[in-house]
Write an enzyme that holds these catalytic residues in place. Structure first.
Site: not given
Ligand code: AMP
Length: 250
Positions: A31, A145, A147, A34, A150, A184
């Protein structure tokens, strides 16, 4: 644009590149979030490499893995349209010749926030990112950011293991409603998607954490956690059994 499905194909394609290389690891179902990382890499590097690999070892819930959206043809088209030079499209045996017998793990940050609820998740993330960084041999690697935990773990890992690739964070891309873009989100009904946009609105309010939590529950979210860490407020909630995460600077 070259698509590499084996390590030898990638090594050959890599040897033909010159100048700085930017790398964007993804799990597909791409999307605009990305795409923002890809655009940043294209802007800052001579060549851009993107991997698409739905990494099973970071899923603590098998139905989440099974239901993860898959849109490979569209993903490839989108990467080509946005200036990607090489796509790494590995299968499990390419990434895990050891069948996940060797792991990279963290002893501290990986057990709070998402790590407290998703057993083994960050072991899977750190292990796959270490492997992908070693495969890609890039100068710069881009992470969202969205995540944030992560990103912190990957940055820490790169420093701890003297990796040559610079780890760069990129801002969260949101829908007009404020909802952080996520693969998701596609699994939410129209009604839930409207409700989901309340997550960002509520966590950004000028209220105590307890009051924000009450508001989230009133709105219909099942709150997994709402926790301040460093100078950010991190949230993980469920809506229609779909797990959504977000974070805001305080
Ligand atoms: P994923 O495919 O979920 O593993 O995500 C691949 C990369 O895209 C990760 O670095 C994510 O943090 C980043 N990303 C995912 N969603 C967004 C977003 N809404 N804004 C910015 N980056 C994102």
């Amino acid at each position: 644009m070259i698509i590499c499905r084996t390590i030898n194909e990638y090594r050959k394609a890599h040897s033909n590149l010159n100048g700085s290389i930017g790398f964007v690891p993804t799990m597909g179902a791409l999307h605009d979030g990305h795409v923002s990382l890809v655009k940043r890499s294209v802007k800052e590097n001579k060549s851009t490499v993107v991997s698409i690999f739905l990494n099973p070892t970071q899923f603590d819930n098998s139905s989440d893995l099974e239901n993860y959206p898959k849109t490979l043809e569209q993903d490839i088209q989108q990467l080509e349209n946005n200036g990607t030079d090489i796509i790494i499209l590995p299968d499990y045996d390419f990434v895990y010749p050891d069948d996940y017998k060797y792991l990279v793990s963290n002893k501290e940050l990986s057990s709070i926030l998402c790590g407290a609820y998703r057993e083994g998740h960050f072991d899977g993330v750190l292990t796959v990112v270490m492997k992908l960084l070693n495969i890609a041999k890039a100068d710069n690697a881009y992470f969202g950011e969205k995540d944030y935990q992560q990103y912190l773990l990957i940055k820490g890992m790169a420093e701890a293991f003297f990796l040559d690739t610079k780890i760069i964070s990129c801002p969260i891309i949101r829908e007009n409603s404020g909802l952080a873009m996520s693969s998701r989100n596609e699994r939410l009904s129209k009604d839930a998607r409207r409700k989901a946009s309340e997550l960002y609105r509520i966590i950004s309010m000028d209220l105590s954490i307890e009051d924000k939590k009450s508001k989230l529950i009133e709105t219909g979210f099942e709150v997994e956690y709402l926790t301040q860490f460093q100078n950010r407020l991190f949230a993980a909630v469920y809506l229609e059994k779909v797990r959504l995460i977000d974070n805001v600077k305080i």
